[in-house]
Write a protein that holds these residues in place. Structure first.
Motif, PDB file in Angstrom:
ATOM      1  N   ILE A   1      73.643  33.864  82.497  1.00  0.00           N
ATOM      2  CA  ILE A   1      74.938  34.471  82.823  1.00  0.00           C
ATOM      3  C   ILE A   1      74.989  35.841  82.152  1.00  0.00           C
ATOM      4  N   PRO A   2      75.363  36.885  82.865  1.00  0.00           N
ATOM      5  CA  PRO A   2      75.229  38.263  82.343  1.00  0.00           C
ATOM      6  C   PRO A   2      76.336  38.672  81.369  1.00  0.00           C
ATOM      7  N   PHE A   3      76.492  37.940  80.283  1.00  0.00           N
ATOM      8  CA  PHE A   3      77.484  38.286  79.273  1.00  0.00           C
ATOM      9  C   PHE A   3      77.016  39.424  78.368  1.00  0.00           C
ATOM     10  N   PHE A   4      75.701  39.642  78.277  1.00  0.00           N
ATOM     11  CA  PHE A   4      75.163  40.584  77.301  1.00  0.00           C
ATOM     12  C   PHE A   4      74.485  41.780  77.966  1.00  0.00           C
ATOM     13  N   LYS A   5      74.668  42.934  77.347  1.00  0.00           N
ATOM     14  CA  LYS A   5      73.935  44.129  77.729  1.00  0.00           C
ATOM     15  C   LYS A   5      72.872  44.356  76.660  1.00  0.00           C
ATOM     16  N   ARG A   6      71.643  44.028  76.974  1.00  0.00           N
ATOM     17  CA  ARG A   6      70.572  44.000  75.980  1.00  0.00           C
ATOM     18  C   ARG A   6      69.764  45.293  75.961  1.00  0.00           C
ATOM     19  N   GLN A   7      69.194  45.607  74.797  1.00  0.00           N
ATOM     20  CA  GLN A   7      68.175  46.654  74.708  1.00  0.00           C
ATOM     21  C   GLN A   7      66.884  46.117  75.345  1.00  0.00           C
ATOM     22  N   ARG A   8      66.152  46.987  75.979  1.00  0.00           N
ATOM     23  CA  ARG A   8      64.951  46.550  76.708  1.00  0.00           C
ATOM     24  C   ARG A   8      63.751  46.443  75.765  1.00  0.00           C
ATOM     25  N   VAL A   9      63.805  45.381  74.953  1.00  0.00           N
ATOM     26  CA  VAL A   9      62.700  45.082  74.054  1.00  0.00           C
ATOM     27  C   VAL A   9      62.683  43.577  73.860  1.00  0.00           C
ATOM     28  N   VAL A  10      61.483  43.011  73.757  1.00  0.00           N
ATOM     29  CA  VAL A  10      61.326  41.566  73.579  1.00  0.00           C
ATOM     30  C   VAL A  10      60.690  41.322  72.211  1.00  0.00           C
ATOM     31  N   PHE A  11      61.436  40.687  71.310  1.00  0.00           N
ATOM     32  CA  PHE A  11      60.913  40.423  69.982  1.00  0.00           C
ATOM     33  C   PHE A  11      60.281  39.039  69.919  1.00  0.00           C
ATOM     34  N   VAL A  12      59.160  38.973  69.215  1.00  0.00           N
ATOM     35  CA  VAL A  12      58.426  37.708  69.130  1.00  0.00           C
ATOM     36  C   VAL A  12      58.196  37.247  67.700  1.00  0.00           C
ATOM     37  N   LYS A  13      58.439  38.134  66.720  1.00  0.00           N
ATOM     38  CA  LYS A  13      58.157  37.778  65.330  1.00  0.00           C
ATOM     39  C   LYS A  13      58.982  38.656  64.396  1.00  0.00           C
ATOM     40  N   GLY A  14      59.290  38.113  63.228  1.00  0.00           N
ATOM     41  CA  GLY A  14      59.975  38.895  62.217  1.00  0.00           C
ATOM     42  C   GLY A  14      59.418  38.611  60.845  1.00  0.00           C
ATOM     43  N   GLU A  15      59.497  39.606  59.977  1.00  0.00           N
ATOM     44  CA  GLU A  15      59.036  39.451  58.599  1.00  0.00           C
ATOM     45  C   GLU A  15      59.831  40.398  57.713  1.00  0.00           C
ATOM     46  N   GLY A  16      60.569  39.850  56.787  1.00  0.00           N
ATOM     47  CA  GLY A  16      61.382  40.684  55.907  1.00  0.00           C
ATOM     48  C   GLY A  16      62.442  41.446  56.687  1.00  0.00           C
ATOM     49  N   CYS A  17      62.420  42.765  56.561  1.00  0.00           N
ATOM     50  CA  CYS A  17      63.368  43.620  57.289  1.00  0.00           C
ATOM     51  C   CYS A  17      62.796  44.136  58.604  1.00  0.00           C
ATOM     52  N   TRP A  18      61.678  43.580  59.057  1.00  0.00           N
ATOM     53  CA  TRP A  18      60.978  44.114  60.221  1.00  0.00           C
ATOM     54  C   TRP A  18      60.893  43.084  61.346  1.00  0.00           C
ATOM     55  N   LEU A  19      60.977  43.587  62.574  1.00  0.00           N
ATOM     56  CA  LEU A  19      60.758  42.793  63.771  1.00  0.00           C
ATOM     57  C   LEU A  19      59.581  43.355  64.546  1.00  0.00           C
ATOM     58  N   TYR A  20      58.903  42.489  65.294  1.00  0.00           N
ATOM     59  CA  TYR A  20      57.718  42.890  66.068  1.00  0.00           C
ATOM     60  C   TYR A  20      57.925  42.504  67.526  1.00  0.00           C
ATOM     61  N   ASP A  21      57.614  43.434  68.433  1.00  0.00           N
ATOM     62  CA  ASP A  21      57.721  43.115  69.853  1.00  0.00           C
ATOM     63  C   ASP A  21      56.427  42.506  70.363  1.00  0.00           C
ATOM     64  N   GLU A  22      56.391  42.199  71.657  1.00  0.00           N
ATOM     65  CA  GLU A  22      55.244  41.478  72.219  1.00  0.00           C
ATOM     66  C   GLU A  22      53.968  42.311  72.217  1.00  0.00           C
ATOM     67  N   ARG A  23      54.091  43.630  72.030  1.00  0.00           N
ATOM     68  CA  ARG A  23      52.905  44.503  71.955  1.00  0.00           C
ATOM     69  C   ARG A  23      52.438  44.722  70.525  1.00  0.00           C
ATOM     70  N   GLY A  24      53.195  44.175  69.560  1.00  0.00           N
ATOM     71  CA  GLY A  24      52.836  44.343  68.163  1.00  0.00           C
ATOM     72  C   GLY A  24      53.508  45.517  67.479  1.00  0.00           C
ATOM     73  N   LYS A  25      54.335  46.276  68.200  1.00  0.00           N
ATOM     74  CA  LYS A  25      55.043  47.397  67.584  1.00  0.00           C
ATOM     75  C   LYS A  25      56.105  46.859  66.640  1.00  0.00           C
ATOM     76  N   LYS A  26      56.248  47.484  65.460  1.00  0.00           N
ATOM     77  CA  LYS A  26      57.203  47.012  64.461  1.00  0.00           C
ATOM     78  C   LYS A  26      58.442  47.907  64.432  1.00  0.00           C
ATOM     79  N   TYR A  27      59.565  47.280  64.104  1.00  0.00           N
ATOM     80  CA  TYR A  27      60.861  47.955  64.078  1.00  0.00           C
ATOM     81  C   TYR A  27      61.590  47.572  62.798  1.00  0.00           C
ATOM     82  N   LEU A  28      62.129  48.557  62.103  1.00  0.00           N
ATOM     83  CA  LEU A  28      62.970  48.280  60.952  1.00  0.00           C
ATOM     84  C   LEU A  28      64.329  47.790  61.451  1.00  0.00           C
TER      85      LEU A  28
END
Length: 378
Positions: free
Chosen positions: A13-40
């Protein structure tokens, strides 16, 4: 990952307007997308992930409980629920607790508790307040775009202007059951109440006999550099609604009340099937224990001041306490997208307001990384 974006349109159901990124892992203050790119991560699941992603202490405590007992309902006693209530009494100063699954549920419970304890019906909220999206909590939420499509909501709710004592006085009477306060308005963009405004609310409480309910869903558990925002203002509300940072992202909410409120309650007045289950309570206990052991309330205070200093160097005048920070930025949604490209997650609460609520474990180096990316995105 365009397939996931298409499947979301097909399945959810389209309740959310999402950023176009898919996260698959997190560690500490960082998240990682499906390509391995990290985000603070300066969003922390909207102020929920207090002690960081994949926190080892948290995982071990929850895993241990998961192997013992997940759920039996509130028809029976469980140890983690009592242990959590004792810990919450210690850190919050409240006397008795009810456990639920979210912030909006905590607010719903607070509404019922206030009406039952006082025998009155009228509720007062403030312009800019956000209390949730279920029907009672929504009735206390200011923005018309949230409320209007779902009216009629619950009755006898009035709004006073935030930080305006004279307007509040016009809305008060001996029919008011409770005044609901966000001492630091979160969803609005991080706007703190003036100290004298909060003090006046408590003075008016003595005159009219209403209860003061602090919505600490976003401000609790070290977020503001104190255990709760009430501690900044040196006041003791009658009721506190809690959630978000209580269990490091695990669905959990709670209401704390003073004894004289709890004394008015009877069995069956309220309840929750899943609320306070052993797994959720253990997740909350683990989170609070980690915050205590690692002095994260103090770190929130220090890093919040440091963050605001660095933002000031960029020309941003930041509001807030601890690691709950807001500042004005034109074209805020474009800024969010630019920061995403540069590997930093921030949140826009409006067209011209940015909110920053990172995990409480954030370091000076990570703050400097974020601010440097902001400089490049201006």
């Amino acid at each position: 990952m365009s397939e996931i974006f298409e499947l979301e349109k097909e399945l959810l159901i389209p309740f959310f307007k999402r950023q176009r990124v898919v996260f698959v892992k997190g560690e500490g203050c960082w998240l990682y997308d499906e390509r391995g790119k990290k985000y603070l991560d300066l969003v922390a699941g909207i102020a929920c992930v207090s002690i960081g992603h994949s926190n080892k202490y948290f995982i071990e405590r929850v895993k241990e409980q998961l192997e013992k007992l997940v759920h039996v309902s509130n028809l029976y006693y469980t140890l983690p629920q009592i242990e959590l209530a004792k810990k919450l009494r210690e850190v919050s100063g409240m006397d008795k607790f009810f456990f639920c699954n979210s912030g909006t549920e905590a607010v719903e419970a607070a509404i019922k508790l206030a009406r039952k304890a006082t025998g009155r019906k009228r509720l007062v909220s403030f312009t800019g307040n956000f209390h949730g999206r279920t029907m009672g909590a929504l009735s206390l939420t200011w923005k018309e775009k949230f409320r209007k499509p779902f009216e009629p909501l619950i009755g006898e709710v009035v709004f006073a202007e935030f930080n305006n004592v004279e307007d509040l006085k016009k809305k008060l009477s001996e029919e008011v059951a409770a005044v609901f306060v966000e001492a630091i308005q979160g969803e609005a963009g991080v706007y703190p109440a003036k100290e004298e405004f909060i003090q006046e609310i408590f003075e008016l409480k003595e005159k009219y006999g209403f209860l003061v309910v602090f919505d600490e869903v976003q401000t609790g558990f070290g977020r503001t550099g104190e255990w709760f925002a009430k501690d900044i203002y040196n006041v003791e509300p009658d009721i506190i609604a809690m959630a978000k940072g209580i269990a490091n992202g695990f669905p959990m909410g709670a209401v704390g009340v003073k004894d004289y409120v709890a004394e008015k309650v009877e069995a069956g007045d309220h309840g929750s099937t899943f609320g306070g289950n052993p797994l959720a309570c253990t997740a909350a206990l683990a989170t609070i224990e980690y915050i205590e052991k690692n002095k994260l309330v103090e770190n929130s205070r220090r890093m919040g001041e440091f963050f605001k200093e660095k933002l000031s160097e960029l020309g941003f005048e930041a509001d807030g306490f601890g690691l709950m920070i807001g500042f004005d930025k034109e074209k805020a949604f474009d800024f969010v997208s630019s920061m995403l490209e540069k590997g930093v997650l921030v949140n826009a609460t409006s067209e011209n307001r940015i909110r920053i609520v990172p995990p409480l474990i954030i370091s000076r180096e990570e703050v400097e990384f974020a601010v440097e990316r902001m400089r490049l995105s201006r």
